[in-house]
Design an enzyme around this catalytic site. Structure first.
Site, short mmCIF file in Angstrom:
data_model
loop_
_atom_site.label_atom_id
_atom_site.label_comp_id
_atom_site.label_asym_id
_atom_site.label_seq_id
_atom_site.Cartn_x
_atom_site.Cartn_y
_atom_site.Cartn_z
N ARG A 1 1.10 -1.12 0.10
CA ARG A 1 0.15 0.07 -0.04
C ARG A 1 1.17 1.30 0.13
O ARG A 1 0.37 2.43 -0.82
CB ARG A 1 -0.75 0.14 1.09
CG ARG A 1 -1.35 0.93 1.27
CD ARG A 1 -3.07 0.90 2.23
NE ARG A 1 -3.04 0.38 3.43
CZ ARG A 1 -2.17 0.36 4.73
NH1 ARG A 1 -1.86 1.64 4.63
NH2 ARG A 1 -1.90 -0.34 5.43
N LYS B 1 -8.88 8.35 -18.81
CA LYS B 1 -8.52 9.12 -19.73
C LYS B 1 -7.40 8.29 -20.84
O LYS B 1 -7.17 7.43 -20.75
CB LYS B 1 -10.09 10.56 -20.03
CG LYS B 1 -10.59 10.92 -18.04
CD LYS B 1 -12.29 9.41 -18.20
CE LYS B 1 -13.03 9.90 -17.80
NZ LYS B 1 -13.56 8.31 -17.34
N TYR C 1 -16.98 18.56 -13.33
CA TYR C 1 -17.89 17.09 -13.99
C TYR C 1 -18.29 16.10 -12.86
O TYR C 1 -18.25 17.08 -11.65
CB TYR C 1 -17.12 15.53 -13.76
CG TYR C 1 -16.68 14.61 -13.98
CD1 TYR C 1 -17.63 13.49 -14.91
CD2 TYR C 1 -16.07 13.39 -12.64
CE1 TYR C 1 -17.90 12.71 -14.26
CE2 TYR C 1 -16.59 12.56 -13.06
CZ TYR C 1 -17.73 12.05 -13.21
OH TYR C 1 -18.03 10.57 -13.28
N ASP D 1 -8.20 20.11 -12.75
CA ASP D 1 -8.50 19.29 -14.19
C ASP D 1 -8.32 19.10 -14.81
O ASP D 1 -8.56 19.89 -15.52
CB ASP D 1 -9.76 18.98 -13.70
CG ASP D 1 -10.17 17.54 -13.92
OD1 ASP D 1 -9.41 16.52 -14.62
OD2 ASP D 1 -10.90 16.72 -13.18
#
Ligand SMILES: Cc1ncc(COP(=O)(O)O)c(C=O)c1O
Length: 378
Positions: A46, A194, A98, A169
């Site tokens: 992790r 994306k 978004y 973003d």
């Protein structure tokens, strides 16, 4: 090194134990330690993973940041950045982000006392006079789904005058077309789902920073919260960025062909694309980016017209998401922006007839033929 070289090489060395040219997928949960307090820099997966670290270094280089941290999704990266805020602090957000970002801010993070104000950020002077005090400014440019343009340099000045952070973003353009850190932004966020990955086969996110103190915090949160990008997803995105500099020009060339063609069609009431010289943000966009990208929105009027169009498509697929090599078409009102109330959508101009196209890398003639067939059904 040039951008295309960094895409292929930054953050990656041939594997020292085998010479493997590509960074291996380190699919392990932990690492054997030599003795108490003695290890090779890796304790638990992790906290540290070499595949993820290679991707983080790669993305930091592409955005021109000092460091980057990858998370399980774009929204997990957004959440990590928002942990820099505390109860009582105020975040100003572009009014047209978004839908998932809007939902995270208004429905989840507002509950812990962070205040969010959604404002039109396309006019920096107006934002400066209307925003009041704030601690973070969060923008997308172009915005999702109306492709509005925000002036990154001007907004960075406005944020910094308040000792606030500017977060951009950059998902819609990728660093191939726009590098916000060089324009004054403090942090860049991407949904790696994306363009960075580019092949619609992974969900992930990244936050890229300039300030080492921000890097320290995001690294701490990545481990403390645990919303890490998996080794396999890290490897997929690393593989994706190798061809970023090849894919983006093809996406954009197709959009340059399709946007004006679409605008000339009588079924299209309005077409949104920053490449049009009469787009209100065209000049600002040209001053901060090297291309217009491949996201186009078209208003077909009524919801029924949108439905007929979407259902008549054969090559382009109806689906949420964007940025893959295959053309995807979405209906913001019922998909990406369903989290806004109908009143909020109406106020922003996200009508029921609005359709958002993520233009892929197919042959433009085939895309035009498919869109033409679907428009005939409207
Ligand atoms: C501009 C933008 N930012 C962030 C996200 C969230 O990314 P993810 O779906 O990887 O959580 C999306 C998703 O569509 C997006 O379009």
């Amino acid at each position: 090194m040039g951008f295309a070289t960094d895409c292929i090489h930054a953050g990656q060395e041939p594997d020292p134990s085998t010479g493997a040219v590509t960074t291996p997928i380190f699919q392990t949960s932990t690492y054997v330690q030599d003795g108490l307090g003695r290890h090779k820099g890796y304790e638990y997966a992790r906290t540290h993973n070499p595949t993820r670290r290679a991707l983080e270094k790669n993305l930091a280089a592409l955005e021109g940041g000092t460091d980057a941290y990858c998370y399980a999704s774009g929204l997990a990266a957004t959440h990590a950045v928002l942990t820099m805020m505390q109860s009582g602090q105020r975040v100003v957000v572009s009014d047209n982000v978004y839908g998932g970002t809007h939902r995270l801010f208004t429905k989840v993070l507002s509950r812990v006392g962070i205040e969010f104000a959604f404002l039109d950020s396309t006019d920096p002077k107006r934002l400066d006079s209307e925003a009041g005090p704030f601690d973070m400014l969060w923008i997308e440019t172009p915005t999702n789904p109306l492709l509005k343009i925000c002036d990154i340099r001007a907004l960075a000045e406005i944020a910094h005058a308040r000792r606030a952070l500017l977060v951009v973003d950059n998902t819609f353009l990728s660093p191939f077309f726009q590098r916000p850190l060089a324009l004054g932004a403090d942090i860049v966020v991407h949904s790696t789902t994306k363009y960075l990955n580019g092949h619609s086969d992974s969900v992930g996110g990244v936050a890229i920073v300039r300030d080492p103190a921000h890097a320290d915090w995001l690294r701490y949160v990545q481990n403390a919260v645990g919303a890490i990008l998996s080794p396999f997803d890290s490897w997929l995105v690393l593989r994706g960025t190798k061809t970023l500099a090849l894919r983006m020009p093809q996406h954009e060339a197709n959009a340059r062909r399709i946007a004006p063609w679409l605008r000339a069609r009588p079924e299209a009431k309005k077409v949104y694309w920053p490449g049009f010289p009469d787009h209100p943000g065209h000049e600002t966009h040209k001053a901060q980016s090297t291309g217009f990208g491949a996201m186009i929105s078209v208003d077909l009027g009524e919801r029924e017209a949108a439905r007929r169009f979407l259902e008549a498509l054969q090559l382009c697929s109806l689906g949420e998401s964007l940025g893959g090599v295959e053309t995807l078409v979405a209906h913001p009102a019922t998909m990406t922006h369903a989290g806004y109330t109908p009143e909020e959508r109406a106020a922003l101009g996200i009508g029921d007839g609005l359709v958002r196209l993520s233009i892929g890398c197919e042959d433009a003639d085939d895309l035009v033929a498919d869109l033409e067939r679907a428009l005939a059904a409207v």
